[in-house]
Write a protein that holds these residues in place. Structure first.
Motif, PDB file in Angstrom:
ATOM      1  N   ASN A  18      44.483  31.037  38.832  1.00  0.00           N
ATOM      2  CA  ASN A  18      43.674  30.271  37.877  1.00  0.00           C
ATOM      3  C   ASN A  18      44.348  30.109  36.523  1.00  0.00           C
ATOM      4  OD1 ASN A  18      41.002  29.840  39.335  1.00  0.00           O
ATOM      5  ND2 ASN A  18      41.245  32.052  39.520  1.00  0.00           N
ATOM      6  N   ASP A  53      25.849  38.120  50.889  1.00  0.00           N
ATOM      7  CA  ASP A  53      26.565  36.967  50.337  1.00  0.00           C
ATOM      8  C   ASP A  53      25.783  36.316  49.194  1.00  0.00           C
ATOM      9  OD1 ASP A  53      28.792  35.365  50.185  1.00  0.00           O
ATOM     10  OD2 ASP A  53      28.041  33.865  51.598  1.00  0.00           O
ATOM     11  N   ASP A  86      28.807  28.524  36.313  1.00  0.00           N
ATOM     12  CA  ASP A  86      29.395  28.581  37.661  1.00  0.00           C
ATOM     13  C   ASP A  86      30.787  27.955  37.736  1.00  0.00           C
ATOM     14  OD1 ASP A  86      28.730  25.974  37.257  1.00  0.00           O
ATOM     15  OD2 ASP A  86      27.349  25.813  38.959  1.00  0.00           O
ATOM     16  N   TYR A 123      33.633  29.263  37.041  1.00  0.00           N
ATOM     17  CA  TYR A 123      34.641  30.186  37.562  1.00  0.00           C
ATOM     18  C   TYR A 123      34.058  31.055  38.673  1.00  0.00           C
ATOM     19  CZ  TYR A 123      37.041  28.902  33.237  1.00  0.00           C
ATOM     20  OH  TYR A 123      37.651  28.215  32.223  1.00  0.00           O
ATOM     21  N   ASN A 141      34.475  31.301  41.867  1.00  0.00           N
ATOM     22  CA  ASN A 141      35.405  31.920  42.829  1.00  0.00           C
ATOM     23  C   ASN A 141      36.102  33.127  42.220  1.00  0.00           C
ATOM     24  OD1 ASN A 141      34.782  30.049  44.811  1.00  0.00           O
ATOM     25  ND2 ASN A 141      36.455  28.666  44.249  1.00  0.00           N
ATOM     26  N   GLU A 142      36.552  32.997  40.977  1.00  0.00           N
ATOM     27  CA  GLU A 142      37.245  34.104  40.331  1.00  0.00           C
ATOM     28  C   GLU A 142      36.280  35.258  40.048  1.00  0.00           C
ATOM     29  OE1 GLU A 142      40.773  34.145  37.185  1.00  0.00           O
ATOM     30  OE2 GLU A 142      38.879  33.625  36.234  1.00  0.00           O
ATOM     31  N   SER A 171      33.531  35.964  41.761  1.00  0.00           N
ATOM     32  CA  SER A 171      33.234  36.587  43.049  1.00  0.00           C
ATOM     33  C   SER A 171      34.369  37.503  43.496  1.00  0.00           C
ATOM     34  CB  SER A 171      32.994  35.500  44.098  1.00  0.00           C
ATOM     35  OG  SER A 171      32.744  36.063  45.367  1.00  0.00           O
ATOM     36  N   ARG A 172      35.587  37.082  43.254  1.00  0.00           N
ATOM     37  CA  ARG A 172      36.746  37.902  43.612  1.00  0.00           C
ATOM     38  C   ARG A 172      36.744  39.204  42.788  1.00  0.00           C
ATOM     39  NH1 ARG A 172      41.849  37.555  45.752  1.00  0.00           N
ATOM     40  NH2 ARG A 172      43.454  38.738  44.660  1.00  0.00           N
ATOM     41  N   ASN A 189      46.426  35.930  43.459  1.00  0.00           N
ATOM     42  CA  ASN A 189      45.368  35.465  44.351  1.00  0.00           C
ATOM     43  C   ASN A 189      45.655  35.875  45.788  1.00  0.00           C
ATOM     44  OD1 ASN A 189      42.962  34.186  44.936  1.00  0.00           O
ATOM     45  ND2 ASN A 189      43.910  32.172  45.190  1.00  0.00           N
TER      46      ASN A 189
END
Length: 815
Positions: free
Chosen positions: A272, A724, A736, A738, A740-741, A743-744, A773
């Motif tokens: 990112n 989930d 929302d 970011y 994905n980042e 959640s990681r 990543n």
């Protein structure tokens, strides 16, 4: 064939060829040039080459950049000092087999490879996945020119820097003029082949920093802060003096960049954004910071970083007192240095003096080097040239020594010549020995000292509380005298705090109070003042003085000194105006000031600071009380780990340690530590995982959750993650964008808080996961997810932890 149909087929074929050329070709041939708007893409789609305009510039340049990185990151520029003013540029192979850049408005080439090519029509330029643009002869695959030989401001993995003795080519980095102008700037970074080779950073021709010499494993003045991920090699022979760095994972994008200000940055793409792992120069790194024959020690900032070498004195006492060290140091008058009983004092963990003026003899051992130096009266110091195989080669200096500095986790041993008087004084002060009889005396002395310590300990047990406190204070004063920290006179602290006025009071805690102070030079400080008649905190005070004084990292709070006078015991820290992390993230209004990018930077900064404690510092340190209130924020909201009163040093090969005195804060302690007293790097990783989840959610781990089966934050996140739905508990102010980042990071946090220590990742693995990543493992069930009776406040073992602006103070004794 129908002429119209034939024309249509020809047009379709040409369109297909042009389309294919624009997006997939990695070569330029005599019949296949590229124009502005076209790009070459390397075979593995790692790098791209084409025309670009940097920043707000209107000029057009030919450059190479990362193809898969959304934000265009340029690593090489062809015509950096000669931009085009329009989009008519054409990059092609000319009749002499060279790659040339032409413009319709100019009759002469704007840029050319100028290689000596015997074949005129057979050259081909190819962009490789390494980022190297090569000019080759397809018949024999001979490379006649390559962009790696002409770097701009970026060093890539497998790119050589240094001197080719055969051709005279000296590859070096040069900065851009500005973010909008890639022209050759004033800063450069390259090899200095004189004496014993080393790399120098220059600005306008003036040295800014040097790497120190190659030790056989690393550059002595540039610690490797990403262990097991990078590798370096250095070649010095009759053909070349070159260095190459590599990265063990070829899928990771990493680069070293020299910016316009003269700072070198190591950056890695995490999927990112670019994450910085280190930068130079830092404190005490600037060339000749302290003048001749002196040492720069960043662990003594308020005692003045510059110190004279043993037996020397400041050239100007006035300048030294004014914190100006450029005048350096001189030998004291009357010192006899030639065959009159002189010897050498060993200085450990230092960047050895500038080796461009050193003499080198690789055939001598370290012992032979000492004898050779002692025989030559002009020899002022010596060191090992190569630390492999027990130390081989001899580096010797004759005359003044330039640019020495102390490290905590790097450097070499330097042997500095002193006269007989200083040698004797130094041996007495530091317990050094010159003969077997002295060794015997030392052993007996140590034995007597141990007996004395045991006797004092037994005596202290029988004393009343006040007597115990007074004796502990005396012992504390003795122990701190040998620390790296400077001593602050009580009168200075009284003046700085306006006699500890309530207006300067930052907070109250189990140790005592914390005050803000301003020194005469307007430097702001924070003073941690122990309560006069409290027996608590004495051991933690000593612990903090002895541990944090050894540390140097931008993500650790800096302790500036201490004060012990009478009943007063104080620690002096750098002042950080933005208070602690809990001040922001647990406040409904203030946490909106920390967007996700800032929170992620804080997470990464804390992780890097923790990695330094666990692995990169000279000492292996377990913090034992990592929490939001012990993360302080500076002006730029960068994090600094604070409060080392509970920290413990363990052996370099030691996996874990045990204690009967469990200290820390409920909600952050790992199960093996809280239940069994076992602490290790993995117990700190557990605390870090809790901290990560708190930063992401804006909620305390000890908070009670009425709507779920689990009572604390860890359990609540775990329940949602299994369904989930983990994003449901994320701080709503983050949005929302970011997802994905975030959640990681939740998954990384859950990996850190797994119940069994062996399942948790190491600190270096955490830093790597945050910076890259890569695929993450599936976490197992966390510890401590049962119902709780706490009311939402973090509890220490005995009392609530109190967060103040600069120092978080926690009660320590178990009850």
């Amino acid at each position: 064939m129908n002429p119209a149909k034939e024309l249509l087929n020809t047009s379709l074929l040409l369109s297909l060829l042009v389309f294919r050329f624009c997006i997939s070709l990695d070569t330029i041939s005599p019949n296949q040039p590229i124009k502005d708007g076209d790009i070459l893409v390397s075979k593995g789609e790692t790098f791209a080459l084409g025309f670009f305009s940097p920043g707000n510039s209107g000029g057009r340049y030919v450059g190479i950049w990362y193809h898969k990185v959304p934000e265009q990151t340029v690593v090489w520029v062809a015509n950096r000092d000669n931009p085009l003013n329009d989009t008519s540029g054409l990059l092609s192979i000319n009749g002499r087999g060279n790659l040339v850049l032409n413009s319709k408005k100019r009759s002469t080439p704007i840029w050319s490879t100028n290689a000596s090519v015997s074949s005129t029509n057979n050259s081909m330029a190819q962009l490789l996945d390494s980022g190297n643009l090569v000019l080759v002869l397809p018949d024999n695959q001979r490379v006649t020119w390559q962009s790696f030989d002409y770097p701009t401001n970026t060093l890539l993995a497998s790119m050589k820097l240094g001197l080719d003795r055969r051709t005279g080519l000296n590859r070096s980095l040069t900065s851009w003029k500005s973010e909008d102008d890639p022209g050759t700037g004033t800063c450069s970074y390259g090899i200095n082949p004189n004496g014993y080779p080393q790399f120098f950073l220059y600005k306008g021709g003036t040295p800014l920093w040097r790497t120190g010499s190659w030790t056989g494993r690393r550059w002595s003045g540039a610690p490797n802060t990403v262990p097991n991920l990078t590798n370096y090699s250095f070649v010095d022979n009759q053909d070349e003096i070159t260095a190459v760095y590599g990265f063990t994972d070829p899928t990771v994008f990493t680069r070293i960049v020299l910016d316009e200000s003269g700072t070198i940055h190591r950056l890695t793409w995490n999927g990112n954004k670019w994450v910085e792992f280190w930068s130079f120069p830092e404190e005490c790194d600037r060339y000749r910071e302290c003048g001749l024959s002196s040492n720069c020690n960043p662990y003594e900032p308020d005692k003045f970083w510059c110190t004279c070498l043993p037996g020397l004195e400041p050239n100007s006492t006035h300048d030294w007192n004014m914190r100006v060290g450029s005048g350096g140091c001189l030998r004291k008058q009357g010192a006899s240095m030639c065959r009159n009983g002189e010897g050498f004092v060993k200085l450990v963990h230092v960047k050895v003096p500038d080796t461009s003026v050193a003499r080198v003899n690789m055939s001598l051992s370290l012992k032979e080097c000492e004898q050779e130096c002692l025989r030559n009266c002009s020899c002022t110091a010596y060191s090992s040239a190569d630390e492999t195989r027990g130390g081989i080669g001899c580096l010797s200096w004759h005359g003044d020594l330039v640019d020495i500095r102390t490290f905590a986790n790097a450097g070499q041993d330097l042997y500095f010549r002193v006269d007989a008087v200083v040698l004797a004084q130094y041996a007495k002060k530091n317990g050094l020995t010159q003969s077997k009889s002295m060794v015997a005396i030392l052993v007996v002395s140590i034995g007597l000292m141990l007996l004395l310590v045991v006797s004092i300990a037994r005596w202290l047990v029988m004393r009343k509380k006040k007597a115990y406190f007074e004796e502990s204070a005396m012992e504390l004063e003795r122990s701190t005298k040998n620390s790296y920290l400077p001593f602050f006179d009580l009168s200075i602290i009284i003046a700085a705090t306006d006699n500890f006025s309530d207006a300067n009071k930052l907070g109250q805690g189990g140790f005592g109070s914390v005050y803000k102070g301003v020194l005469d030079n307007q430097k702001e400080i924070a003073i941690k003042r122990l309560s006069k008649y409290s027996g608590q905190g004495i051991e933690e005070f000593k612990n903090e003085v002895t541990i944090i004084a050894e540390l140097q990292h931008k993500n650790l709070v800096r302790i500036l000194g201490y004060c012990i006078q009478g009943e007063e015991k104080m620690l002096i820290y750098e002042y950080l105006p933005n208070k602690s992390l809990d001040f922001f993230i647990f406040d409904e209004t203030k946490r909106s000031l920390l967007d996700w990018r800032r929170r992620f930077e804080i997470i990464c900064g804390v992780a890097r600071g923790l990695l330094y404690l666990h692995q990169d510092s000279r000492l292996k340190i377990i913090h034992r009380d990592l929490k939001a209130s012990n993360i302080l924020l500076n002006n730029a909201l960068n994090p600094k780990i604070a409060d080392f009163g509970m920290a413990r040093i363990i052996g370099g090969d030691q996996i874990e340690a045990n204690t009967n005195r469990v200290v820390g804060t409920y909600g952050y302690m790992s199960p093996e530590y809280a239940m069994q007293g076992l602490f290790s790097v993995k117990s700190d990783v557990y605390s870090f995982g809790v901290l990560m989840l708190e930063i992401i959610t804006g909620k305390k781990n000890s908070a009670y959750y009425h709507d779920g089966p689990s009572s604390n934050l860890i359990g609540h996140v775990w329940d949602l993650w299994r369904e989930d739905k983990a994003m449901e508990i994320v701080d709503s102010s983050l949005g929302d964008q970011y997802a994905n980042e975030i959640s990681r990071c939740i998954q990384i946090g859950l990996l850190c808080v797994q119940e069994h220590a062996t399942d948790r990742p190491t600190t270096s693995a955490v830093v790597f996961m945050l910076g890259n990543n890569t695929t993450l493992a599936h976490p197992k069930q966390p510890a401590f997810i049962l119902k709780s009776t706490h009311n939402g406040k973090d509890r220490s073992i005995s009392e609530v932890a109190n967060s103040v602006n600069e120092v978080t103070i926690t009660m320590l004794d178990a009850r």
